[in-house]
Scaffold this motif. Structure first.
Motif, PDB file in Angstrom:
ATOM      1  N   UNK A  33       0.625  -5.578 -18.539  1.00 58.52           N
ATOM      2  CA  UNK A  33       0.553  -5.542 -17.077  1.00 58.52           C
ATOM      3  C   UNK A  33      -0.016  -4.188 -16.652  1.00 58.52           C
ATOM      4  N   UNK A  34      -1.102  -4.208 -15.900  1.00 62.32           N
ATOM      5  CA  UNK A  34      -1.757  -2.968 -15.456  1.00 62.32           C
ATOM      6  C   UNK A  34      -1.831  -2.964 -13.938  1.00 62.32           C
ATOM      7  N   UNK A  35      -1.218  -1.963 -13.327  1.00 62.26           N
ATOM      8  CA  UNK A  35      -1.272  -1.784 -11.877  1.00 62.26           C
ATOM      9  C   UNK A  35      -2.246  -0.649 -11.567  1.00 62.26           C
ATOM     10  N   UNK A  36      -3.188  -0.895 -10.674  1.00 60.86           N
ATOM     11  CA  UNK A  36      -4.189   0.125 -10.337  1.00 60.86           C
ATOM     12  C   UNK A  36      -3.791   0.894  -9.086  1.00 60.86           C
ATOM     13  N   UNK A  77       0.814  -1.219   0.000  1.00 63.45           N
ATOM     14  CA  UNK A  77       0.000   0.000   0.000  1.00 63.45           C
ATOM     15  C   UNK A  77       0.848   1.269   0.000  1.00 63.45           C
ATOM     16  N   UNK A  78       2.016   1.240   0.653  1.00 61.56           N
ATOM     17  CA  UNK A  78       2.852   2.441   0.723  1.00 61.56           C
ATOM     18  C   UNK A  78       3.410   2.794  -0.660  1.00 61.56           C
ATOM     19  N   UNK A  79       3.920   1.792  -1.387  1.00 59.14           N
ATOM     20  CA  UNK A  79       4.462   2.055  -2.716  1.00 59.14           C
ATOM     21  C   UNK A  79       3.362   2.462  -3.679  1.00 59.14           C
ATOM     22  N   UNK A  80       2.212   1.799  -3.594  1.00 63.99           N
ATOM     23  CA  UNK A  80       1.080   2.164  -4.446  1.00 63.99           C
ATOM     24  C   UNK A  80       0.647   3.603  -4.178  1.00 63.99           C
ATOM     25  N   UNK A  81       0.648   4.013  -2.904  1.00 64.19           N
ATOM     26  CA  UNK A  81       0.258   5.375  -2.554  1.00 64.19           C
ATOM     27  C   UNK A  81       1.250   6.391  -3.119  1.00 64.19           C
ATOM     28  N   UNK A  82       2.553   6.060  -3.098  1.00 60.29           N
ATOM     29  CA  UNK A  82       3.554   6.973  -3.652  1.00 60.29           C
ATOM     30  C   UNK A  82       3.419   7.084  -5.164  1.00 60.29           C
ATOM     31  N   UNK A  83       3.133   5.972  -5.831  1.00 56.51           N
ATOM     32  CA  UNK A  83       2.917   6.024  -7.276  1.00 56.51           C
ATOM     33  C   UNK A  83       1.669   6.833  -7.610  1.00 56.51           C
ATOM     34  N   UNK A 116      -3.976   4.541 -13.217  1.00 59.84           N
ATOM     35  CA  UNK A 116      -3.291   3.253 -13.329  1.00 59.84           C
ATOM     36  C   UNK A 116      -1.896   3.470 -13.883  1.00 59.84           C
ATOM     37  N   UNK A 117      -1.087   2.417 -13.781  1.00 55.81           N
ATOM     38  CA  UNK A 117       0.244   2.368 -14.394  1.00 55.81           C
ATOM     39  C   UNK A 117       0.240   1.161 -15.318  1.00 55.81           C
ATOM     40  N   UNK A 118       0.213   1.421 -16.608  1.00 57.39           N
ATOM     41  CA  UNK A 118       0.074   0.375 -17.612  1.00 57.39           C
ATOM     42  C   UNK A 118       1.412   0.104 -18.281  1.00 57.39           C
ATOM     43  N   UNK A 132      11.414   3.002  -9.374  1.00 58.63           N
ATOM     44  CA  UNK A 132      12.529   2.053  -9.377  1.00 58.63           C
ATOM     45  C   UNK A 132      12.093   0.717  -8.780  1.00 58.63           C
ATOM     46  N   UNK A 133      11.351   0.773  -7.673  1.00 60.97           N
ATOM     47  CA  UNK A 133      10.902  -0.454  -7.023  1.00 60.97           C
ATOM     48  C   UNK A 133       9.941  -1.225  -7.922  1.00 60.97           C
ATOM     49  N   UNK A 134       8.981  -0.523  -8.533  1.00 57.05           N
ATOM     50  CA  UNK A 134       7.997  -1.205  -9.363  1.00 57.05           C
ATOM     51  C   UNK A 134       8.637  -1.800 -10.616  1.00 57.05           C
ATOM     52  N   UNK A 135       9.499  -1.030 -11.257  1.00 61.00           N
ATOM     53  CA  UNK A 135      10.122  -1.533 -12.475  1.00 61.00           C
ATOM     54  C   UNK A 135      11.061  -2.703 -12.178  1.00 61.00           C
ATOM     55  N   UNK A 136      11.640  -2.733 -10.984  1.00 60.18           N
ATOM     56  CA  UNK A 136      12.459  -3.878 -10.599  1.00 60.18           C
ATOM     57  C   UNK A 136      11.606  -5.137 -10.498  1.00 60.18           C
ATOM     58  N   UNK A 137      10.393  -4.991  -9.962  1.00 60.76           N
ATOM     59  CA  UNK A 137       9.483  -6.135  -9.882  1.00 60.76           C
ATOM     60  C   UNK A 137       9.081  -6.591 -11.281  1.00 60.76           C
ATOM     61  N   UNK A 138       8.812  -5.634 -12.176  1.00 58.91           N
ATOM     62  CA  UNK A 138       8.452  -5.987 -13.542  1.00 58.91           C
ATOM     63  C   UNK A 138       9.606  -6.687 -14.261  1.00 58.91           C
ATOM     64  N   UNK A 139      10.827  -6.320 -13.933  1.00 62.08           N
ATOM     65  CA  UNK A 139      11.981  -7.001 -14.517  1.00 62.08           C
ATOM     66  C   UNK A 139      12.047  -8.447 -14.011  1.00 62.08           C
ATOM     67  N   UNK A 140      11.748  -8.646 -12.734  1.00 60.93           N
ATOM     68  CA  UNK A 140      11.681 -10.001 -12.209  1.00 60.93           C
ATOM     69  C   UNK A 140      10.605 -10.804 -12.938  1.00 60.93           C
ATOM     70  N   UNK A 141       9.451 -10.167 -13.179  1.00 67.79           N
ATOM     71  CA  UNK A 141       8.373 -10.850 -13.888  1.00 67.79           C
ATOM     72  C   UNK A 141       8.803 -11.201 -15.314  1.00 67.79           C
ATOM     73  N   UNK A 142       9.473 -10.269 -15.981  1.00 69.81           N
ATOM     74  CA  UNK A 142       9.945 -10.534 -17.349  1.00 69.81           C
ATOM     75  C   UNK A 142      10.841 -11.766 -17.385  1.00 69.81           C
ATOM     76  N   UNK A 143      11.805 -11.818 -16.461  1.00 66.76           N
ATOM     77  CA  UNK A 143      12.730 -12.939 -16.444  1.00 66.76           C
ATOM     78  C   UNK A 143      12.014 -14.248 -16.110  1.00 66.76           C
TER      79      UNK A 143
END
Length: 212
Positions: free
Chosen positions: A144-147, A35-41, A203-205, A90-101
């Motif tokens: 990938x869509x983050x709300x 929730x904290x990262x989502x709130x910052x985004x 959202x972040x698409x 940076x945190x979100x894109x790092x997670x997306x990179x993990x998902x890509x791999x």
């Protein structure tokens, strides 16, 4: 098919997504992002929106790009995942990179690039039924869509409607755009739309691409 965690799985949150993609081609994970990262985004998205960094979203690309509010009436602000502007990016894109791999290891899709944008739908706006791939292009492979919407209720509308058949006319799943929810789906043949909302919807698409 059910996957089991291995030493190569950096984040156990990815396991249900991989299982879903294998079994049905789409996945919806509530509370995927803390929730904290989502709130910052969400706060960053709002600052950019109020600062005039968004533009009307178009349909098509290149010389064929057109603003067609009768089809799509949201506004977008593109980001550069290779140069995150903020720690939350940076945190979100790092997670997306993990998902890509993880997807490449499991589904062998050959994903090599991620592109992303903030999207804002003012009250009453929508995006009619569509596919995320451009005509004549197969590069966009996984969406990938983050709300980012706090305290969202069914009566607020704005659901992502995912159609479960390739014709896009049959059964569907409606995804409530609640903060922290992540929707992921194979792009090919996945018709979907954004229903009108009664309040501002953020959202972040992102799209994972293969080499053209």
């Amino acid at each position: 098919m059910i996957l089991t965690p291995t030493a190569n799985d950096e984040d156990l949150r990815l396991i249900p997504i991989l299982d879903d993609l294998i079994n049905q081609g789409w996945s919806v994970q509530k509370n995927f992002l803390d929730s904290a990262t989502a709130a910052m985004l969400r706060a960053e998205c709002l600052i950019r929106w109020q600062g005039g960094e968004f533009r009307h979203a178009g349909v098509g690309r290149g010389a064929e790009l057109r603003i067609r509010p009768e089809v799509r009436s949201d506004h977008v602000c593109w980001l550069d995942p290779t140069i995150p502007d903020t720690p939350q990016q940076q945190q979100y894109f790092a997670i997306m990179e993990q998902l890509r791999q993880a997807v490449n290891r499991t589904l062998y899709l050959g994903l090599f690039q991620f592109e992303a944008f903030f999207a804002v739908y003012p009250p009453g706006t929508f995006y009619q039924k569509h596919l995320d791939r451009f005509r004549g292009s197969e590069e966009r492979t996984l969406t990938a869509v983050l709300y980012l919407n706090e305290d969202w209720k069914e009566e607020d509308g704005g659901q992502l409607r995912l159609y479960l058949d390739e014709a896009g006319v049959g059964p569907h799943v409606d995804v409530l755009p609640e903060s922290g929810t992540l929707a992921v789906f194979i792009t090919e043949g996945r018709w979907h739309e954004v229903l009108p909302a009664t309040r501002e919807r953020m959202s972040l698409t992102g799209f994972f691409r293969t080499r053209g």
